[in-house]
Write an enzyme that holds these catalytic residues in place. Sequence first.
Site, PDB file in Angstrom:
ATOM      1  CB  SER A 188      -0.961   0.023   1.200  1.00  0.00           C
ATOM      2  OG  SER A 188      -1.805  -1.105   1.182  1.00  0.00           O
ATOM      3  NE  ARG A 189       3.602   2.431  -4.935  1.00  0.00           N
ATOM      4  CZ  ARG A 189       3.499   1.233  -5.498  1.00  0.00           C
ATOM      5  NH1 ARG A 189       3.392   0.154  -4.732  1.00  0.00           N
ATOM      6  NH2 ARG A 189       3.493   1.093  -6.799  1.00  0.00           N
TER       7      ARG A 189
END
Length: 211
Positions: A188-189
């Site tokens: 999810s970065r």
Amino acid sequence: MNIADLRKSYEKAELSESASHADPLQQFDQWLTEAIHSEVPEPNAMTLATVGSDLRPSTRVVLIKGYDAQGIVWYTNYASRKGQELAGNPFAALQFHWVELERVVRIEGVVEKVSAEESDEYFRSRPLDSRIGAWASPQSEVIESRTVLVANAARYGAQFLLNPPRPPHWGGYRLKPDNWQFWQGRKSRLHDRLRYTAQPDGSWLRERLAP
């Protein structure tokens, strides 16, 4: 294909304060060793960034040839663009990107030349063709064609035979780090990113940065 749609989810590992080393050199040694054992392509390749007198940055890939508490070492042509830029501005940055391990290491600091003895010792360890190549290539200069390189190699090969000396324009550099960053890709970065900053007493301040 829309290049903007290219994405990858990073999910292989994590980097926590509790599991990382207090000394960035030890952390780097661990990650480089893991990259070598994982057989990633050219784990010793690093991007070197320098800045010229015109304030324009430039990058190129070089190979790490040694590292210890004194710094990170590589060898090159002193008369090349990077050599000229380092002569005018000794501050530089290095970056390792081990794609398969989803890891990046960034290193910043001041650069100095290694001793002539160190450069001589490493030069003698290189394959003969590489030693001749150091003489044959006027690195970063404009040449008419590849024929120039081939002719130079033939000329210096005939001149020096099996024992070419180290060219006076060729040798090592050592970057003495004052800032390290270790980046581990996460889902999810929400990546892990730890920065180590050198302190006046010789210790390192470790901080987590937002990705």
